[in-house]
Design a protein around this motif. Structure first.
Motif, PDB file in Angstrom:
ATOM      1  N   PRO A 139      53.663 -40.660 -58.572  1.00  0.00           N
ATOM      2  CA  PRO A 139      54.189 -40.885 -59.926  1.00  0.00           C
ATOM      3  C   PRO A 139      55.676 -41.558 -60.432  1.00  0.00           C
ATOM      4  N   ALA A 140      56.527 -41.050 -59.080  1.00  0.00           N
ATOM      5  CA  ALA A 140      57.797 -41.353 -59.428  1.00  0.00           C
ATOM      6  C   ALA A 140      58.115 -42.785 -58.956  1.00  0.00           C
ATOM      7  N   ARG A 141      57.271 -43.350 -57.888  1.00  0.00           N
ATOM      8  CA  ARG A 141      57.327 -44.702 -57.383  1.00  0.00           C
ATOM      9  C   ARG A 141      56.328 -45.786 -58.144  1.00  0.00           C
ATOM     10  N   LYS A 142      56.922 -46.419 -58.966  1.00  0.00           N
ATOM     11  CA  LYS A 142      56.101 -47.369 -59.927  1.00  0.00           C
ATOM     12  C   LYS A 142      56.006 -48.769 -59.478  1.00  0.00           C
ATOM     13  N   TRP A 143      55.004 -49.469 -59.933  1.00  0.00           N
ATOM     14  CA  TRP A 143      55.007 -50.689 -59.950  1.00  0.00           C
ATOM     15  C   TRP A 143      54.638 -51.440 -61.354  1.00  0.00           C
ATOM     16  N   ASN A 144      55.020 -52.625 -61.525  1.00  0.00           N
ATOM     17  CA  ASN A 144      54.762 -53.368 -63.001  1.00  0.00           C
ATOM     18  C   ASN A 144      53.890 -54.575 -62.667  1.00  0.00           C
ATOM     19  N   TRP A 145      53.124 -54.720 -63.747  1.00  0.00           N
ATOM     20  CA  TRP A 145      52.071 -56.039 -63.924  1.00  0.00           C
ATOM     21  C   TRP A 145      52.904 -57.091 -64.380  1.00  0.00           C
ATOM     22  N   THR A 146      52.567 -58.192 -63.898  1.00  0.00           N
ATOM     23  CA  THR A 146      53.258 -59.485 -64.445  1.00  0.00           C
ATOM     24  C   THR A 146      52.474 -60.540 -65.033  1.00  0.00           C
ATOM     25  N   ASP A 147      52.451 -60.690 -66.295  1.00  0.00           N
ATOM     26  CA  ASP A 147      51.707 -61.507 -66.877  1.00  0.00           C
ATOM     27  C   ASP A 147      51.586 -62.996 -66.281  1.00  0.00           C
ATOM     28  N   PRO A 148      50.477 -63.503 -65.709  1.00  0.00           N
ATOM     29  CA  PRO A 148      50.633 -64.729 -65.021  1.00  0.00           C
ATOM     30  C   PRO A 148      50.830 -65.851 -65.926  1.00  0.00           C
ATOM     31  N   ASP A 149      50.404 -65.786 -67.059  1.00  0.00           N
ATOM     32  CA  ASP A 149      50.537 -66.799 -68.106  1.00  0.00           C
ATOM     33  C   ASP A 149      51.996 -66.982 -68.578  1.00  0.00           C
ATOM     34  N   THR A 150      52.716 -65.860 -68.863  1.00  0.00           N
ATOM     35  CA  THR A 150      53.935 -65.863 -69.551  1.00  0.00           C
ATOM     36  C   THR A 150      55.164 -65.436 -68.320  1.00  0.00           C
ATOM     37  N   GLY A 151      54.774 -64.888 -67.425  1.00  0.00           N
ATOM     38  CA  GLY A 151      55.637 -64.280 -66.407  1.00  0.00           C
ATOM     39  C   GLY A 151      56.584 -63.125 -66.809  1.00  0.00           C
ATOM     40  N   ALA A 152      56.048 -62.423 -68.054  1.00  0.00           N
ATOM     41  CA  ALA A 152      56.753 -61.450 -68.684  1.00  0.00           C
ATOM     42  C   ALA A 152      56.302 -60.168 -67.848  1.00  0.00           C
ATOM     43  N   ARG A 153      57.112 -59.153 -67.440  1.00  0.00           N
ATOM     44  CA  ARG A 153      56.767 -58.040 -66.758  1.00  0.00           C
ATOM     45  C   ARG A 153      56.451 -56.949 -67.694  1.00  0.00           C
ATOM     46  N   PHE A 154      55.207 -56.366 -67.372  1.00  0.00           N
ATOM     47  CA  PHE A 154      54.471 -55.256 -68.490  1.00  0.00           C
ATOM     48  C   PHE A 154      55.202 -54.106 -68.194  1.00  0.00           C
ATOM     49  N   PRO A 155      55.740 -53.455 -69.472  1.00  0.00           N
ATOM     50  CA  PRO A 155      56.647 -52.199 -69.151  1.00  0.00           C
ATOM     51  C   PRO A 155      55.835 -51.030 -68.550  1.00  0.00           C
ATOM     52  N   PHE A 156      54.554 -50.902 -68.744  1.00  0.00           N
ATOM     53  CA  PHE A 156      53.894 -49.659 -68.168  1.00  0.00           C
ATOM     54  C   PHE A 156      53.897 -49.547 -66.639  1.00  0.00           C
ATOM     55  N   GLY A 157      54.509 -48.334 -66.033  1.00  0.00           N
ATOM     56  CA  GLY A 157      54.698 -48.329 -64.743  1.00  0.00           C
ATOM     57  C   GLY A 157      53.605 -47.633 -64.033  1.00  0.00           C
ATOM     58  N   TYR A 158      52.889 -48.313 -63.089  1.00  0.00           N
ATOM     59  CA  TYR A 158      51.711 -47.815 -62.110  1.00  0.00           C
ATOM     60  C   TYR A 158      52.108 -47.433 -61.098  1.00  0.00           C
ATOM     61  N   TRP A 159      51.302 -46.080 -60.745  1.00  0.00           N
ATOM     62  CA  TRP A 159      51.602 -45.707 -59.364  1.00  0.00           C
ATOM     63  C   TRP A 159      50.250 -45.639 -58.636  1.00  0.00           C
ATOM     64  N   HIS A 160      49.154 -46.288 -59.114  1.00  0.00           N
ATOM     65  CA  HIS A 160      47.786 -46.531 -58.263  1.00  0.00           C
ATOM     66  C   HIS A 160      47.425 -47.846 -58.499  1.00  0.00           C
ATOM     67  N   VAL A 161      46.706 -48.210 -57.823  1.00  0.00           N
ATOM     68  CA  VAL A 161      46.182 -49.589 -57.851  1.00  0.00           C
ATOM     69  C   VAL A 161      44.804 -49.858 -57.345  1.00  0.00           C
ATOM     70  N   TYR A 162      44.169 -50.840 -58.024  1.00  0.00           N
ATOM     71  CA  TYR A 162      42.943 -51.290 -57.501  1.00  0.00           C
ATOM     72  C   TYR A 162      43.384 -52.812 -56.996  1.00  0.00           C
ATOM     73  N   ASN A 163      43.139 -53.183 -55.724  1.00  0.00           N
ATOM     74  CA  ASN A 163      43.554 -54.532 -55.525  1.00  0.00           C
ATOM     75  C   ASN A 163      42.146 -55.247 -54.919  1.00  0.00           C
ATOM     76  N   ALA A 164      42.203 -56.482 -54.703  1.00  0.00           N
ATOM     77  CA  ALA A 164      41.253 -57.451 -54.569  1.00  0.00           C
ATOM     78  C   ALA A 164      40.311 -57.180 -53.166  1.00  0.00           C
ATOM     79  N   ALA A 165      41.129 -56.443 -52.204  1.00  0.00           N
ATOM     80  CA  ALA A 165      40.274 -56.107 -51.150  1.00  0.00           C
ATOM     81  C   ALA A 165      39.282 -54.916 -51.587  1.00  0.00           C
ATOM     82  N   MET A 166      39.847 -53.945 -52.102  1.00  0.00           N
ATOM     83  CA  MET A 166      39.206 -52.787 -52.732  1.00  0.00           C
ATOM     84  C   MET A 166      37.802 -53.309 -53.619  1.00  0.00           C
ATOM     85  N   ILE A 167      38.080 -54.345 -54.516  1.00  0.00           N
ATOM     86  CA  ILE A 167      36.989 -54.630 -55.236  1.00  0.00           C
ATOM     87  C   ILE A 167      35.885 -55.395 -54.465  1.00  0.00           C
TER      88      ILE A 167
END
Length: 701
Positions: free
Chosen positions: A121-149
């Motif tokens: 949880p101490a190492r986080k990443w942020n999602w970027t809105d593809p339409d606006t380029g804005a960086r979403f404030p919530f910090g994620y520490w786990h991920v679903y990615n396309a390969a998993m799906i």
């Protein structure tokens, strides 16, 4: 009695194998019913094959795929784990939950495959809105990615199961999760149908940091508000989705009716009512109410295990009482169509606990899953399918890409339910007041000539069941016994694939690649010798179970299981179809409609084809019917075979948009909330009435 009944010349007749008189057909009126005496020490049980209580849906055999086993960029997805798909398919699970448990509250979606699984949880990443380029404030520490799906989508298709995606509501980012729907169901054809929002926010005050509220009461309403926002965003991408919540960590947090623990400890909360109320008032009821159940949390001892897993008071409390309260709440908030689901179920809350996957766990499974279905649960997720923490049905040989899969004892229990149990629970009972020697019985719409039962002996002594069967004439049968050489062993060795002694009729399942199905098919059935008249007698060792598959040489069981629609308008009658199997065109039936108020009506109907019976309500005197829910009993005229549908029919009037049997202020509010809308989803809500005057004319019960 070897045949019948048959109706001829005004009498019911039975074919009798007499001890002294010539064998032949005898009129029922001249026969005296004699019940054979109970064998010494036997437990009397009953099964009424003609009365369906509730479905046993394949989704009752659902399993979880825990995301840490397939963590992005670290481990292969489920489709790449040796022959896991082959092993899982043998269980015929109706649904797969793709979930990280509490991980999901910190999980985000990344279609680019760029994000690493951090585990921290101490190492986080942020999602970027593809339409606006804005960086979403919530910090994620786990991920679903396309390969998993992609791997999950392929796995679900190989297994033949629906998918339940668990997604994060703590981030309050419905736009990101709508993009996952787009990726899975629009850009690809994975058809992930069920979406469950977050996980166990009721546990350890997770609601505080997740929902940002000072009190739990505020947090519960915030969850409901976010739930609707997510539902709107995701339905805009795929209108066929179904949504699940509130996902409490135990059932007692669903309703304020439980204010204290059974020993007078922690206060409980009230997560379900605000969610179903908010959803219903929005014009679309909650699709599925979900929660978790783990009945043990302390260190194991046999006495503790017997109390928490086999005591009938505990089992009725967690099944009968909880299901009754959930269904009561759904009715209060006009949400009778909401389904119910336990999305995590196992014996103990902790890792590395033997009963989560050993023989005791398998016995508990064989009682508790039919017990839940009998009391109206629609789906269940066994926690979990594959792992290395002893929670799982199967484990593997480790590494990022395992090459071997091994079955634990609970895999055998689930296999019994998939191979030797049907899909329609019928009425059953036991004379054992402690209900530690029980029978659960089913009919199978795909195999209507069989009666399929599970016997479970949770006692420390051997027992004999004497099962009296109504609505079905048993003539022969086969059995599959689940046994263990050391059934009360509570060490981890009892669940270790290398050392456990779980067997079905003496056979250990071979889970190596290409051998699963042939290994199961090679299990030799045991012939049941204790069949006399309508009684089946079967003896079981202590701490064991058996699946009994009973056949009849007579006419197959009447197999009618559902309706093609849930409601009919009394002021706009239509044709209704009862759906089933093994029918004959033009076959005649008597149909009884029984209301909650005690009204009863009998109609004559005919089978349209092999799969349906036609009921044309436009020909009935509908002015006699009171709006409400009706039970349906169907009787085949040729042999008197009867069945009662688990599904009830709602007879109501135009304007009942909430489908509760009356037109009230709730319906008016719903109609007005959709006024002037041209959206298809809104038109579907009010597809039965566009005239407010007609609604007013039907006002009231």
């Amino acid at each position: 009695m070897v045949g019948g009944p048959q109706f001829a010349d005004g009498f019911w007749r039975w074919q009798i194998d007499y001890d002294t008189a010539p064998d032949g057909w005898s009129v029922e009126d001249g026969l005296e019913k004699v019940i054979a005496p109970l064998p010494p020490g036997a437990t009397a049980m009953t099964v009424n094959a003609g009365r369906v209580v509730n479905p046993f849906d394949p989704k009752m055999r659902g399993v979880q795929l825990s995301t840490w086993e397939y963590a992005a960029n670290r481990k292969a997805g489920p489709m790449e784990h040796a022959n896991l798909a082959e092993v899982a398919k043998a269980l015929e699970p109706g649904i797969l939950r793709f979930a990280g448990g509490l991980w999901v509250n910190g999980t985000g979606w990344d279609r680019s495959n760029a994000q690493q699984e951090n585990y921290d949880p101490a190492r986080k990443w942020n999602w970027t809105d593809p339409d606006t380029g804005a960086r979403f404030p919530f910090g994620y520490w786990h991920v679903y990615n396309a390969a998993m799906i992609d791997s999950l989508g392929a796995f679900a298709k190989a297994v033949g199961a629906d998918v339940m995606m668990q997604i994060n509501i703590c981030d309050n980012n419905p736009k990101m999760w709508a993009d996952l729907v787009k990726y899975a169901n629009v850009e690809h054809t994975y058809d992930f149908k069920y979406w469950e929002l977050s996980n166990e926010l009721s546990l350890d005050n997770n609601w505080q940091w997740c929902l940002g509220k000072a009190t739990e009461t505020e947090a519960v309403q915030e969850y409901a508000n976010r739930f609707l926002a997510y539902r709107t965003a995701l339905l805009a991408v795929d209108p066929t989705l179904k949504f699940m919540g509130p996902v409490t960590h135990q059932p007692w947090w669903l309703s304020a009716v439980w204010q204290e623990t059974p020993t007078g400890g922690l206060p409980y909360s009230n997560w379900l009512p605000p969610l179903v109320d908010t959803a219903a008032k929005s014009g679309r009821i909650l699709d599925v109410a979900s929660w978790h159940r783990y009945p043990m949390w302390d260190p194991l001892s046999l006495s503790y295990v017997r109390t928490r897993l086999f005591d009938i008071g505990v089992r009725k409390n967690m099944v009968n009482d909880v299901m009754a309260e959930v269904h009561r709440l759904l009715q209060v908030y006009n949400s009778q169509g909401t389904q119910t689901a336990i999305t995590e179920l196992n014996t103990h809350v902790n890792d590395n606990i033997a009963t989560n996957s050993n023989h005791i766990g398998a016995l508990w499974m064989l009682d508790i899953l039919p017990r839940y279905a009998y009391n109206g649960l629609d789906m269940n997720i066994w926690y979990d399918l594959e792992d290395s923490t002893y929670f799982e049905l199967v484990t593997n040989n480790g590494g990022n890409t395992p090459t071997q899969i091994f079955a634990r004892p609970t895999y055998y229990g689930m296999l019994m339910l998939s191979r030797y149990f049907g899909d329609q629970m019928v009425e059953s009972s036991t004379s054992d007041s402690a209900e530690q020697f029980v029978v659960w019985a089913t009919r199978d719409t795909a195999d209507p000539a069989k009666l399929k039962m599970i016997l479970v002996n949770m006692k420390d002594t051997a027992g004999t069941a004497s099962i009296n069967i109504a609505g079905f004439t048993p003539t022969n049968g086969i059995a599959y016994e689940l046994t263990n050489a050391n059934p009360t062993d509570l060490t981890l060795a009892s669940a270790d694939p290398a050392t456990h002694t779980e067997r079905i009729n003496g056979v250990k399942i071979d889970t190596s690649t290409g051998n699963v199905e042939s290994s199961i098919n090679a299990i030799p059935p045991k012939t049941i010798t204790g069949i006399s008249g309508n009684t089946v007698t079967y003896a079981l060792p202590a701490y064991s179970a058996a699946a009994l598959v009973i056949s009849s040489t007579g006419t197959p069981l009447l197999s009618v299981s559902s309706l093609d629609r849930a409601y009919v308008f009394l002021d706009r009658p239509t044709v209704l179809y009862l759906l089933g199997a093994g029918l004959e065109a033009d076959e005649k039936f008597k149909l009884k409609l029984k209301s909650e108020a005690g009204q009863e009506f009998e109609l004559e109907v005919e089978a349209k084809d092999a799969g349906s019976i036609e009921l044309d309500l436009s020909k009935a005197n509908l002015f006699l019917f009171t709006p409400g829910f009706y039970e349906i009993e169907i009787e085949r005229e040729s042999d008197g075979s009867k069945t009662t549908l688990a599904q009830r029919l709602l007879l109501t009037k135009l304007g009942d948009l909430t489908r509760d049997g009356k037109v009230s202020i709730l319906d008016v509010s719903l109609l007005l909330s959709r006024w002037n809308s041209i959206l298809q989803a809104d038109l579907d809500v009010a597809d039965d009435i566009y005239d407010a005057n007609k609604m007013m004319a039907n006002w009231g019960p």
